[in-house]
Motif scaffolding. Structure first.
Motif, PDB file in Angstrom:
ATOM      1  N   GLY A 125     104.874  29.481 -17.170  1.00 43.95           N
ATOM      2  CA  GLY A 125     105.832  30.356 -16.515  1.00 43.95           C
ATOM      3  C   GLY A 125     106.682  29.671 -15.452  1.00 43.95           C
ATOM      4  O   GLY A 125     107.619  30.263 -14.931  1.00 43.95           O
ATOM      5  N   ALA A 126     106.341  28.416 -15.093  1.00 46.09           N
ATOM      6  CA  ALA A 126     107.079  27.666 -14.068  1.00 46.09           C
ATOM      7  C   ALA A 126     107.188  28.447 -12.759  1.00 46.09           C
ATOM      8  O   ALA A 126     108.236  28.451 -12.102  1.00 46.09           O
ATOM      9  N   ILE A 127     106.085  29.113 -12.364  1.00 42.29           N
ATOM     10  CA  ILE A 127     106.153  29.877 -11.114  1.00 42.29           C
ATOM     11  C   ILE A 127     105.701  29.061  -9.905  1.00 42.29           C
ATOM     12  O   ILE A 127     106.070  29.390  -8.774  1.00 42.29           O
ATOM     13  N   ARG A 128     104.913  27.997 -10.118  1.00 44.35           N
ATOM     14  CA  ARG A 128     104.418  27.229  -8.963  1.00 44.35           C
ATOM     15  C   ARG A 128     105.573  26.674  -8.132  1.00 44.35           C
ATOM     16  O   ARG A 128     105.568  26.759  -6.893  1.00 44.35           O
ATOM     17  N   GLU A 129     106.588  26.131  -8.796  1.00 51.97           N
ATOM     18  CA  GLU A 129     107.713  25.555  -8.070  1.00 51.97           C
ATOM     19  C   GLU A 129     108.493  26.632  -7.318  1.00 51.97           C
ATOM     20  O   GLU A 129     109.023  26.397  -6.226  1.00 51.97           O
ATOM     21  N   GLN A 130     108.547  27.824  -7.891  1.00 49.51           N
ATOM     22  CA  GLN A 130     109.216  28.931  -7.207  1.00 49.51           C
ATOM     23  C   GLN A 130     108.409  29.367  -5.986  1.00 49.51           C
ATOM     24  O   GLN A 130     108.969  29.610  -4.905  1.00 49.51           O
ATOM     25  N   ILE A 131     107.098  29.464  -6.163  1.00 46.76           N
ATOM     26  CA  ILE A 131     106.215  29.883  -5.074  1.00 46.76           C
ATOM     27  C   ILE A 131     106.292  28.911  -3.903  1.00 46.76           C
ATOM     28  O   ILE A 131     106.373  29.318  -2.733  1.00 46.76           O
ATOM     29  N   ASP A 132     106.300  27.616  -4.200  1.00 51.70           N
ATOM     30  CA  ASP A 132     106.360  26.620  -3.129  1.00 51.70           C
ATOM     31  C   ASP A 132     107.659  26.730  -2.332  1.00 51.70           C
ATOM     32  O   ASP A 132     107.667  26.588  -1.101  1.00 51.70           O
ATOM     33  N   MET A 133     108.764  26.982  -3.027  1.00 54.03           N
ATOM     34  CA  MET A 133     110.036  27.146  -2.325  1.00 54.03           C
ATOM     35  C   MET A 133     110.054  28.423  -1.510  1.00 54.03           C
ATOM     36  O   MET A 133     110.582  28.460  -0.384  1.00 54.03           O
ATOM     37  N   HIS A 179     120.481  31.047 -17.636  1.00 53.09           N
ATOM     38  CA  HIS A 179     121.726  30.375 -17.258  1.00 53.09           C
ATOM     39  C   HIS A 179     121.671  29.829 -15.839  1.00 53.09           C
ATOM     40  O   HIS A 179     122.688  29.388 -15.306  1.00 53.09           O
ATOM     41  N   MET A 180     120.477  29.844 -15.237  1.00 50.12           N
ATOM     42  CA  MET A 180     120.355  29.473 -13.826  1.00 50.12           C
ATOM     43  C   MET A 180     119.404  28.304 -13.618  1.00 50.12           C
ATOM     44  O   MET A 180     118.492  28.079 -14.419  1.00 50.12           O
ATOM     45  N   THR A 181     119.596  27.570 -12.539  1.00 49.55           N
ATOM     46  CA  THR A 181     118.650  26.543 -12.118  1.00 49.55           C
ATOM     47  C   THR A 181     117.642  27.179 -11.162  1.00 49.55           C
ATOM     48  O   THR A 181     117.837  28.315 -10.685  1.00 49.55           O
ATOM     49  N   LEU A 182     116.587  26.434 -10.858  1.00 46.00           N
ATOM     50  CA  LEU A 182     115.595  26.913  -9.893  1.00 46.00           C
ATOM     51  C   LEU A 182     116.257  27.240  -8.562  1.00 46.00           C
ATOM     52  O   LEU A 182     115.992  28.282  -7.958  1.00 46.00           O
ATOM     53  N   GLU A 183     117.136  26.353  -8.111  1.00 45.67           N
ATOM     54  CA  GLU A 183     117.800  26.553  -6.828  1.00 45.67           C
ATOM     55  C   GLU A 183     118.672  27.809  -6.834  1.00 45.67           C
ATOM     56  O   GLU A 183     118.732  28.528  -5.828  1.00 45.67           O
ATOM     57  N   GLU A 184     119.307  28.076  -7.953  1.00 46.12           N
ATOM     58  CA  GLU A 184     120.139  29.283  -8.053  1.00 46.12           C
ATOM     59  C   GLU A 184     119.300  30.553  -8.034  1.00 46.12           C
ATOM     60  O   GLU A 184     119.701  31.570  -7.450  1.00 46.12           O
ATOM     61  N   VAL A 185     118.128  30.491  -8.674  1.00 41.61           N
ATOM     62  CA  VAL A 185     117.216  31.639  -8.644  1.00 41.61           C
ATOM     63  C   VAL A 185     116.784  31.919  -7.210  1.00 41.61           C
ATOM     64  O   VAL A 185     116.829  33.069  -6.735  1.00 41.61           O
ATOM     65  N   ILE A 186     116.370  30.879  -6.502  1.00 40.62           N
ATOM     66  CA  ILE A 186     115.906  31.055  -5.126  1.00 40.62           C
ATOM     67  C   ILE A 186     117.038  31.538  -4.226  1.00 40.62           C
ATOM     68  O   ILE A 186     116.827  32.346  -3.310  1.00 40.62           O
ATOM     69  N   GLU A 187     118.246  31.078  -4.483  1.00 39.89           N
ATOM     70  CA  GLU A 187     119.392  31.528  -3.690  1.00 39.89           C
ATOM     71  C   GLU A 187     119.607  33.026  -3.848  1.00 39.89           C
ATOM     72  O   GLU A 187     119.928  33.732  -2.876  1.00 39.89           O
ATOM     73  N   GLU A 188     119.419  33.536  -5.065  1.00 33.80           N
ATOM     74  CA  GLU A 188     119.556  34.973  -5.310  1.00 33.80           C
ATOM     75  C   GLU A 188     118.461  35.750  -4.580  1.00 33.80           C
ATOM     76  O   GLU A 188     118.689  36.852  -4.064  1.00 33.80           O
ATOM     77  N   VAL A 189     117.272  35.183  -4.534  1.00 33.64           N
ATOM     78  CA  VAL A 189     116.172  35.830  -3.805  1.00 33.64           C
ATOM     79  C   VAL A 189     116.493  35.862  -2.311  1.00 33.64           C
ATOM     80  O   VAL A 189     116.272  36.875  -1.631  1.00 33.64           O
ATOM     81  N   LYS A 190     117.014  34.759  -1.801  1.00 30.88           N
ATOM     82  CA  LYS A 190     117.395  34.693  -0.380  1.00 30.88           C
ATOM     83  C   LYS A 190     118.432  35.762  -0.041  1.00 30.88           C
ATOM     84  O   LYS A 190     118.350  36.419   1.000  1.00 30.88           O
ATOM     85  N   LYS A 191     119.410  35.944  -0.924  1.00 35.93           N
ATOM     86  CA  LYS A 191     120.429  36.975  -0.695  1.00 35.93           C
ATOM     87  C   LYS A 191     119.790  38.348  -0.602  1.00 35.93           C
ATOM     88  O   LYS A 191     120.140  39.162   0.272  1.00 35.93           O
ATOM     89  N   SER A 192     118.848  38.616  -1.486  1.00 33.39           N
ATOM     90  CA  SER A 192     118.161  39.916  -1.472  1.00 33.39           C
ATOM     91  C   SER A 192     117.392  40.114  -0.183  1.00 33.39           C
ATOM     92  O   SER A 192     117.380  41.216   0.391  1.00 33.39           O
ATOM     93  N   GLU A 193     116.740  39.060   0.284  1.00 34.37           N
ATOM     94  CA  GLU A 193     115.953  39.152   1.508  1.00 34.37           C
ATOM     95  C   GLU A 193     116.851  39.467   2.704  1.00 34.37           C
ATOM     96  O   GLU A 193     116.494  40.282   3.565  1.00 34.37           O
ATOM     97  N   LEU A 194     118.023  38.823   2.756  1.00 34.99           N
ATOM     98  CA  LEU A 194     118.950  39.063   3.863  1.00 34.99           C
ATOM     99  C   LEU A 194     119.462  40.496   3.861  1.00 34.99           C
ATOM    100  O   LEU A 194     119.805  41.047   4.917  1.00 34.99           O
ATOM    101  N   GLU A 195     119.516  41.100   2.669  1.00 32.02           N
ATOM    102  CA  GLU A 195     119.996  42.474   2.536  1.00 32.02           C
ATOM    103  C   GLU A 195     118.851  43.489   2.496  1.00 32.02           C
ATOM    104  O   GLU A 195     119.064  44.668   2.217  1.00 32.02           O
TER     105      GLU A 195
END
Length: 251
Positions: free
Chosen positions: A87-95, A55-71
């Motif tokens: 697996g579409a991980i390259r685009e995640q890794i680059d971000m 139910h998420m876009t790439l940007e939404e996934v990365i935003e959730e990761v950012k929140k975790s990092e801040l906490e």
């Protein structure tokens, strides 16, 4: 820290020991929707946040990761099979790199391995096929012309097709046009290693009708080639007349 974890092909006990350990420690798990067996989430600790990335876009996934990092929390990105295949991980890794977020990739058992195990097959047989082509039919996501099914079929090697279950009419035509005989054996493995796994044996020419009759149009691997047949040559490795580093052959 973000860990990309391969969940394995479906059975909950086919995740790696490392992947299992990380799941039990994660503060947040972002998992790949219906492709990942939801029972794997039972390994998570109490209080772990679980998010369905279907139910998420790439940007939404990365935003959730950012929140975790801040906490200062640890996140597991749980992918089906092994994340290196579709697996579409390259685009995640680059971000993640652009954000200076550390990550680690934990391999998993791919569904193409699970499918071979389910049917008791070996993809590489002496004098039958020594190569495995992992590919997909062109659909909404394009495929480079040099990697068309027709061009790969010319090799008559073992072929494993992902993401092609709803395109078997065209797939059958392309396989035959490329060089496979219409009677080339095919195995369809629906949800390999899951409790509701189904296996269908057919040929390239009968593949579309078998898929239609059994209402299979997603979540299945299509295995093509004469590795599914009965003829092959014995391996030299265990041939008593064959000499190698660890054993002298019988003369």
């Amino acid at each position: 820290m973000l860990y990309f974890v391969g969940a394995g092909p479906g059975a909950v006990d086919l995740i790696t020991m490392r992947g299992h350990k990380l799941l039990t420690e994660a503060d947040k798990v972002i998992y790949a929707g219906s492709l990942v067996n939801p029972e794997l989430l039972n390994y998570c600790k109490e209080g772990c946040e679980k998010l369905n990335s279907a139910h998420m876009t790439l940007e939404e996934v990365i935003e959730e990761v950012k929140k975790s990092e801040l906490e200062n929390k640890m996140t597991v990105r749980l992918h089906t099979g092994d994340s290196s295949i579709y697996g579409a991980i390259r685009e995640q890794i680059d971000m993640l790199k652009s954000l200076n977020i550390n990550f680690e990739v934990v391999p998993g058992v791919s569904s193409f391995c699970g499918a071979a195990a389910s049917i008791g097959a070996e993809y590489t047989l002496p004098n039958v096929s020594q190569s495995v082509i992992i590919t997909r039919m062109e659909g909404r996501t394009p495929v480079p012309e040099r990697e068309s099914i027709r061009s790969f079929a010319a090799h008559k090697a073992t072929m494993v097709l992902f993401l092609s279950s709803g395109l078997t009419e065209e797939l059958s035509k392309e396989l035959i046009a490329g060089g496979y005989e219409p009677e080339t054996p095919v195995a369809v493995v629906y949800k390999a290693t899951w409790p509701d796994e189904k296996i269908f044996k057919c040929t390239i020419s009968t593949l579309p009708s078998v898929m239609k009759e059994n209402n299979i149009n997603k979540t299945a691997l299509i295995l093509v080639g004469y590795f599914l047949g009965d003829e092959y040559e014995r391996s030299e490795l265990y041939n008593p007349t064959f000499t190698h580093e660890f054993r002298k052959g019988i003369e």
